[in-house]
Design a protein around this motif. Sequence first.
Motif, PDB file in Angstrom:
ATOM      1  N   PRO A  52      32.166  40.443  56.120  1.00 13.72           N
ATOM      2  CA  PRO A  52      31.134  39.821  55.445  1.00 13.72           C
ATOM      3  C   PRO A  52      31.760  38.295  54.515  1.00 13.72           C
ATOM      4  O   PRO A  52      31.198  37.410  54.424  1.00 13.72           O
ATOM      5  CB  PRO A  52      30.417  40.681  54.546  1.00 13.72           C
ATOM      6  N   LEU A  53      33.066  38.461  54.586  1.00 12.11           N
ATOM      7  CA  LEU A  53      33.696  37.146  53.683  1.00 12.11           C
ATOM      8  C   LEU A  53      34.402  36.468  54.940  1.00 12.11           C
ATOM      9  O   LEU A  53      35.005  35.185  54.387  1.00 12.11           O
ATOM     10  CB  LEU A  53      35.112  37.985  52.766  1.00 12.11           C
ATOM     11  N   HIS A  65      34.947  31.140  43.708  1.00 11.99           N
ATOM     12  CA  HIS A  65      34.930  31.580  45.307  1.00 11.99           C
ATOM     13  C   HIS A  65      34.743  33.261  45.173  1.00 11.99           C
ATOM     14  O   HIS A  65      34.769  33.722  46.298  1.00 11.99           O
ATOM     15  CB  HIS A  65      36.411  31.171  45.923  1.00 11.99           C
ATOM     16  N   PRO A  73      30.725  35.786  46.827  1.00 15.77           N
ATOM     17  CA  PRO A  73      30.439  36.738  47.849  1.00 15.77           C
ATOM     18  C   PRO A  73      31.232  37.979  47.868  1.00 15.77           C
ATOM     19  O   PRO A  73      30.816  39.092  49.040  1.00 15.77           O
ATOM     20  CB  PRO A  73      30.837  35.930  49.081  1.00 15.77           C
ATOM     21  N   GLN A  77      33.415  45.115  49.609  1.00 14.22           N
ATOM     22  CA  GLN A  77      34.681  44.115  50.045  1.00 14.22           C
ATOM     23  C   GLN A  77      35.636  44.412  48.820  1.00 14.22           C
ATOM     24  O   GLN A  77      37.038  44.180  49.157  1.00 14.22           O
ATOM     25  CB  GLN A  77      34.172  42.734  49.834  1.00 14.22           C
ATOM     26  N   CYS A 101      36.454  39.242  39.358  1.00  9.43           N
ATOM     27  CA  CYS A 101      35.247  40.029  39.650  1.00  9.43           C
ATOM     28  C   CYS A 101      34.735  41.024  38.628  1.00  9.43           C
ATOM     29  O   CYS A 101      33.742  41.275  38.077  1.00  9.43           O
ATOM     30  CB  CYS A 101      35.286  40.633  41.036  1.00  9.43           C
TER      31      CYS A 101
END
Length: 409
Positions: free
Chosen positions: A50-51, A79, A82, A87, A125
């Motif tokens: 997905p990245l 960035h 996502p 992930q 994150c």
Amino acid sequence: MSVTTPDTGSRYRLQPELDGDFTTAQLRTSAAARRVSPITAPDAARQLAPLGVREADTGAALLAALETHPLARPPVYEHIGPVGAAQAEALACLAARWMSYRPGQHADLRAVNTACKILGALALCQRQRPDPLIGGYIATVAAQLEETISALAAQFRNRLPLPAPASLPPPNIEPLHARARARVAVLAPPNSRVAAELLAGLVARGLDAVLIAWQPPRPKTAIPPESHYASAWYPEPVPDIHRPPAPVPVERVHSWDQAAAVLARSADLTVLAGMPIVPGRVLAATRLGAVNAHNGALPAVRGMDAPGWAVLTGQPITCTVHTARSGVDTGEILATEPVPLSPTSTLKARTRTAQVRLLIAVAVHVAHSGQLPTLHPQQGVPVQYYRLHPHLKRHLDATMPLLRTRYRP
């Protein structure tokens, strides 16, 4: 995003949001360490699809995919959006795998560097979306990094200083006594120190040259100048504010098409100085193509931060002039010159001087003969390096007192 940033006492001060930087003490105390689940490269690639990571990316290809991913590019905090839970877990497991550095056991410091970048992105994150599992993984990988830095420090203390390699002699650089058989253009940013010194040297030897000043609109993906990724690592240099003016005609270009057109009508050889990756059509615009000076041995130290990587991996620092091809640092070699590590305070200036000296030799040879010097194919195993994470730059700075005593001129 705003956080309190501790002072590391280093010229590479912490910039967590911009560079994905950290201290291991911060990360270790932010959560209880957890055992990290092992992960294979194919499994990691699948979970990171997905990245934009391809499932076929494994080994060196997976490392390259993450090094060139936006997560490794400042400003990092822009960035991380996502990155979902799956992930983040895959990245943490991959960082733990790559951070298991054991000197002498086919260890690859490039993987440690990439793991540092993953660690910094995951820490950001966590600030936005705390997850106890990921926090525990981060604490574990941070502890691994401390062990790795200790192992590297022990290696430095036990390292045997290596003699400099033999150089590949450049062509003769006698001043021109006859009409030049080829025209030379230097393609460089307008503030390039190498370009200014190179052009001054060419004029001093009676060679007419033109500066093609590369001034495109600032790309959105450009690294901010305040980022610690914006410039290569060198030992802290002696301040040197002298910058010779470029004593030649200047033509400014703002696009690759414009650069190719100007070069095609202005020169037979393009000399690159401080340029980003240049498209093939620009490299091929002049009759003899383009040459570039790299601050590392080829093909052993391709890519970014070559002097820092040479010091980290125990290799001599070597300047190389090579033909410029579409692949990074892949062209044939024209000349080389080793640069002693010590005195470290002048390493940056001496490296620049070696690059300029070799480029002048090649340019004058071309003007005399109308052709390039003998080309030598690159020999050996190519190794691609990427920008050093600020944590490793601080480690290099910390080793300088030891290296100054071990590598005396």
